[in-house]
Write a protein that holds these residues in place. Structure first.
Motif, PDB file in Angstrom:
ATOM      1  N   ARG A   1      46.461  19.355  45.909  1.00 21.28           N
ATOM      2  CA  ARG A   1      47.337  19.464  44.735  1.00 21.28           C
ATOM      3  C   ARG A   1      47.855  20.894  44.592  1.00 21.28           C
ATOM      4  NH1 ARG A   1      44.502  16.763  41.278  1.00 21.28           N
ATOM      5  NH2 ARG A   1      43.192  18.501  40.638  1.00 21.28           N
TER       6      ARG A   1
ATOM      7  N   ALA B   1      56.159  20.705  44.164  1.00 23.06           N
ATOM      8  CA  ALA B   1      55.946  19.376  43.580  1.00 23.06           C
ATOM      9  C   ALA B   1      55.768  19.503  42.069  1.00 23.06           C
ATOM     10  CB  ALA B   1      54.731  18.705  44.195  1.00 23.06           C
ATOM     11  N   THR B   2      56.378  18.588  41.351  1.00 25.33           N
ATOM     12  CA  THR B   2      56.235  18.541  39.896  1.00 25.33           C
ATOM     13  C   THR B   2      55.699  17.176  39.506  1.00 25.33           C
ATOM     14  OG1 THR B   2      58.517  17.801  39.624  1.00 25.33           O
ATOM     15  CG2 THR B   2      58.127  20.181  39.524  1.00 25.33           C
ATOM     16  N   GLY B   3      55.316  17.031  38.272  1.00 22.98           N
ATOM     17  CA  GLY B   3      54.782  15.749  37.821  1.00 22.98           C
ATOM     18  C   GLY B   3      53.360  15.559  38.297  1.00 22.98           C
ATOM     19  N   ALA B   4      52.879  14.330  38.116  1.00 26.66           N
ATOM     20  CA  ALA B   4      51.500  14.002  38.487  1.00 26.66           C
ATOM     21  C   ALA B   4      51.335  14.023  40.001  1.00 26.66           C
ATOM     22  CB  ALA B   4      51.117  12.638  37.936  1.00 26.66           C
ATOM     23  N   ILE B   5      50.286  14.665  40.432  1.00 24.93           N
ATOM     24  CA  ILE B   5      49.915  14.656  41.852  1.00 24.93           C
ATOM     25  C   ILE B   5      48.505  14.101  41.897  1.00 24.93           C
ATOM     26  CG2 ILE B   5      49.430  16.014  43.901  1.00 24.93           C
ATOM     27  CD1 ILE B   5      51.454  18.055  42.889  1.00 24.93           C
ATOM     28  N   LYS B   6      48.399  12.892  42.394  1.00 22.95           N
ATOM     29  CA  LYS B   6      47.096  12.252  42.448  1.00 22.95           C
ATOM     30  C   LYS B   6      46.722  11.989  43.893  1.00 22.95           C
ATOM     31  CE  LYS B   6      49.193   7.702  41.668  1.00 22.95           C
ATOM     32  NZ  LYS B   6      50.343   8.002  42.426  1.00 22.95           N
TER      33      LYS B   6
ATOM     34  N   TYR C   1      56.158  13.580  49.711  1.00 24.70           N
ATOM     35  CA  TYR C   1      56.792  14.515  48.782  1.00 24.70           C
ATOM     36  C   TYR C   1      57.968  15.181  49.483  1.00 24.70           C
ATOM     37  CZ  TYR C   1      52.512  13.995  46.096  1.00 24.70           C
ATOM     38  OH  TYR C   1      51.457  13.486  45.382  1.00 24.70           O
TER      39      TYR C   1
ATOM     40  N   GLU D   1      51.105   9.414  50.236  1.00 20.55           N
ATOM     41  CA  GLU D   1      52.143   9.821  49.291  1.00 20.55           C
ATOM     42  C   GLU D   1      53.053  10.781  50.035  1.00 20.55           C
ATOM     43  OE1 GLU D   1      52.870   9.005  46.097  1.00 20.55           O
ATOM     44  OE2 GLU D   1      51.152   7.643  45.921  1.00 20.55           O
TER      45      GLU D   1
ATOM     46  N   ARG E   1      51.786  21.767  44.662  1.00 19.37           N
ATOM     47  CA  ARG E   1      52.395  22.457  43.511  1.00 19.37           C
ATOM     48  C   ARG E   1      53.108  23.731  43.964  1.00 19.37           C
ATOM     49  NH1 ARG E   1      52.767  19.227  39.854  1.00 19.37           N
ATOM     50  NH2 ARG E   1      51.011  18.464  38.688  1.00 19.37           N
TER      51      ARG E   1
END
Length: 149
Positions: A50, A58-63, A73, A71, A54
């Motif tokens: 994460r 990357a923005t928003g939820a990173i799970k 990106y 995932e 970031r």
């Protein structure tokens, strides 16, 4: 083989370490970079990833992609693939993910639980091993001289 070792005492420190170590986009046209994140459950692999994501924008939820396995990106200067293979039942399941499409210049792979792929992933350029101690999470960087560069 080169080894470095860090101790992080919080999620914020683990994220910051990931950002510092891997948070620079590759040079234009650079080959795909594969980074393995190995270690026990709860040792900070997803938190480290994460921090990297970031830092790369990357923005928003990173799970952790525990259930989806992957995932993707689309970030400024890099396309990142975050794989979490913990729930992989059989290495043959990787065939359905279309990973060959992501092994291209300009990609960064962050692979949690790479050992579950049973050798079906590209060779790693760099690896990190995560563990827990009473004082926090231990993160060791392992860079093999035989890794694809």
């Amino acid at each position: 083989m080169t080894r470095e070792r860090w101790l992080t005492r919080s999620a914020a420190e683990t994220e910051a370490l990931g950002a510092r170590l891997l948070g620079v986009p590759p040079a234009p046209g650079a080959p795909c970079r594969v980074v393995e994140l190995s270690g026990e459950l709860g040792s900070g692999k997803s938190t480290f990833a994460r921090g990297v994501l970031r830092e790369l924008g990357a923005t928003g939820a990173i799970k952790s992609p525990s259930y989806t396995l992957l995932e993707l990106y689309e970030l400024p200067g890099v396309r990142a693939v975050h794989l979490d293979l913990y729930r992989l039942n059989d290495p043959d399941e990787l065939e359905h993910l279309g990973l060959a499409d992501y092994h291209e210049p300009g990609f960064l792979w962050l692979v949690e639980w790479p050992e579950r792929a049973a050798g079906r992933l590209p060779s790693a350029d760099l690896g990190f091993v995560f563990s827990m101690e009473a004082d926090g999470h231990v993160i060791e960087r392992i860079e093999s001289s035989t890794a694809n560069k």
